[in-house]
Design a protein around this motif. Structure first.
Motif, PDB file in Angstrom:
ATOM      1  N   LEU A 172       0.767  -0.919  -0.554  1.00 35.42           N
ATOM      2  CA  LEU A 172      -0.352  -0.479  -0.049  1.00 35.42           C
ATOM      3  C   LEU A 172       0.547   1.535  -0.495  1.00 35.42           C
ATOM      4  CD1 LEU A 172      -2.788  -0.947   2.706  1.00 35.42           C
ATOM      5  CD2 LEU A 172      -2.574  -1.016   0.594  1.00 35.42           C
ATOM      6  N   ARG A 173       2.019   1.023  -0.013  1.00 37.59           N
ATOM      7  CA  ARG A 173       2.988   2.171   0.376  1.00 37.59           C
ATOM      8  C   ARG A 173       3.184   3.107  -1.563  1.00 37.59           C
ATOM      9  NH1 ARG A 173       9.114   2.087   1.624  1.00 37.59           N
ATOM     10  NH2 ARG A 173       9.363   1.273  -0.887  1.00 37.59           N
ATOM     11  N   ASP A 174       2.528   2.209  -2.509  1.00 34.75           N
ATOM     12  CA  ASP A 174       3.295   2.512  -4.119  1.00 34.75           C
ATOM     13  C   ASP A 174       1.906   3.182  -4.473  1.00 34.75           C
ATOM     14  OD1 ASP A 174       5.949   2.056  -3.622  1.00 34.75           O
ATOM     15  OD2 ASP A 174       5.162   0.338  -4.882  1.00 34.75           O
ATOM     16  N   LEU A 175       0.552   2.920  -3.526  1.00 36.08           N
ATOM     17  CA  LEU A 175      -0.817   3.567  -4.134  1.00 36.08           C
ATOM     18  C   LEU A 175      -0.947   4.523  -4.659  1.00 36.08           C
ATOM     19  CD1 LEU A 175      -3.103   1.254  -2.421  1.00 36.08           C
ATOM     20  CD2 LEU A 175      -2.604   0.317  -5.042  1.00 36.08           C
ATOM     21  N   VAL A 176      -0.738   5.649  -3.389  1.00 34.23           N
ATOM     22  CA  VAL A 176      -0.564   7.186  -3.702  1.00 34.23           C
ATOM     23  C   VAL A 176       0.145   8.155  -4.682  1.00 34.23           C
ATOM     24  CG1 VAL A 176      -0.126   8.811  -1.777  1.00 34.23           C
ATOM     25  CG2 VAL A 176      -0.237   6.751  -0.209  1.00 34.23           C
ATOM     26  N   THR A 177       1.574   6.710  -4.227  1.00 35.44           N
ATOM     27  CA  THR A 177       1.770   8.132  -5.687  1.00 35.44           C
ATOM     28  C   THR A 177       1.288   6.871  -6.960  1.00 35.44           C
ATOM     29  OG1 THR A 177       3.852   6.040  -5.941  1.00 35.44           O
ATOM     30  CG2 THR A 177       3.986   7.903  -4.767  1.00 35.44           C
ATOM     31  N   MET A 178       0.351   5.939  -7.258  1.00 34.60           N
ATOM     32  CA  MET A 178      -0.161   6.200  -8.731  1.00 34.60           C
ATOM     33  C   MET A 178      -0.509   6.520  -9.513  1.00 34.60           C
ATOM     34  SD  MET A 178      -0.796   1.511  -8.336  1.00 34.60           S
ATOM     35  CE  MET A 178       0.457   0.494  -7.364  1.00 34.60           C
ATOM     36  N   GLY A 179      -1.823   7.480  -8.841  1.00 34.34           N
ATOM     37  CA  GLY A 179      -2.732   7.872  -8.888  1.00 34.34           C
ATOM     38  C   GLY A 179      -3.663   7.478 -10.078  1.00 34.34           C
ATOM     39  N   ALA A 180      -4.583   7.722 -10.121  1.00 31.39           N
ATOM     40  CA  ALA A 180      -6.215   7.293 -10.081  1.00 31.39           C
ATOM     41  C   ALA A 180      -5.810   6.397 -12.259  1.00 31.39           C
ATOM     42  CB  ALA A 180      -7.535   8.930 -10.957  1.00 31.39           C
ATOM     43  N   GLY A 181      -5.287   7.356 -12.570  1.00 33.71           N
ATOM     44  CA  GLY A 181      -4.716   6.308 -14.228  1.00 33.71           C
ATOM     45  C   GLY A 181      -3.967   5.563 -13.665  1.00 33.71           C
ATOM     46  N   GLY A 182      -2.815   5.307 -12.240  1.00 34.56           N
ATOM     47  CA  GLY A 182      -1.979   4.201 -12.727  1.00 34.56           C
ATOM     48  C   GLY A 182      -3.051   3.259 -12.024  1.00 34.56           C
TER      49      GLY A 182
END
Length: 236
Positions: A130-140
């Motif tokens: 869940l750490r990278d979910l913040v940086t993924m963005g909606a598109g990611g």
């Protein structure tokens, strides 16, 4: 009984026509929304150039939409051959097989596209959930949900052994783990993240839920079939 069978045929044809219509509308909607970025790659794709077409997201999406009529033609040919051979559920099996390939390969291609530092930048791994979910963005997040969505949608329709949500979850997670491992080994300048595995697997499950009405009845019918008696039991 013949009267009932004749009454059940029109609704079935109606459902098939509705599904085909919805698929056509969905494809047209995607093409309309993405028309500007797709048209940017169209000249290079028409010219058959690799750079600017098959190495870009827009180019891969454009070629996927262009190849859709060919995929439907393959579905029709496979179904005709199966019906001639007396195979049951010929259209469903053919659609599921072609759908899994046509809907998954382009996303895998985009996922395996090398970054600018491929081969030179050390491979990176992110194992904290869940750490990278913040940086993924909606598109990611949406993109990751779609990677194995076609596999989750069609696999339980084609293979009875996969007709359960836990198995689709395991299938999506396993395939995603293989992709992340390949990115790491090939040094594609991409982050091999556990969050990608989680989101990919969730996307497969959500797609399986969308097609559940079509594969649940088949799975129940297969489980209700009487199992053949063992040799020892028949001998006794």
């Amino acid at each position: 009984m013949d009267h009932n069978a004749s009454l059940s045929a029109p609704p079935r044809l109606t459902r098939q026509a509705v599904l085909l219509g919805l698929a056509g509308l969905g494809t047209a909607g995607v093409a309309f929304v993405l028309r500007r970025p797709l048209m940017m790659s169209a000249p290079r794709c028409v010219a058959g150039r690799w750079h600017g077409c098959f190495d870009t997201f827009n180019g891969v999406v454009l070629m996927t939409l262009v190849a859709l009529p060919l995929a439907l033609l393959v579905v029709w040919a496979l179904a005709r051959l199966r019906r001639a051979a007396g195979v049951t559920s010929a259209w469903r099996k053919s659609l599921a097989e072609v759908g899994m390939v046509h809907g998954t390969v382009p996303f895998l291609w985009m996922t395996m596209m090398p970054g600018g530092g491929a081969g030179t930048v050390p491979p990176r791994v992110s194992l904290v959930p869940l750490r990278d979910l913040v940086t993924m963005g909606a598109g990611g997040i949406v993109g990751n949900l779609l990677v194995f969505a076609a596999l989750g949608f069609f696999a339980p329709m084609r293979f009875t052994a996969l007709a359960s949500l836990p198995r689709i979850l395991a299938l999506g997670a396993g395939c995603s783990a293989l992709v992340e491992t390949a990115q790491y080994v090939l040094r594609l300048d991409r982050v091999s993240s556990v969050d990608d595995v989680l989101v990919n697997a969730v996307g497969a499950v959500l797609a399986a839920l969308a097609s559940r009405r079509w594969w649940r009845a088949t799975a129940q019918a297969a489980s209700d079939r009487p199992r053949p008696a063992s040799a020892s039991a028949s001998a006794g």
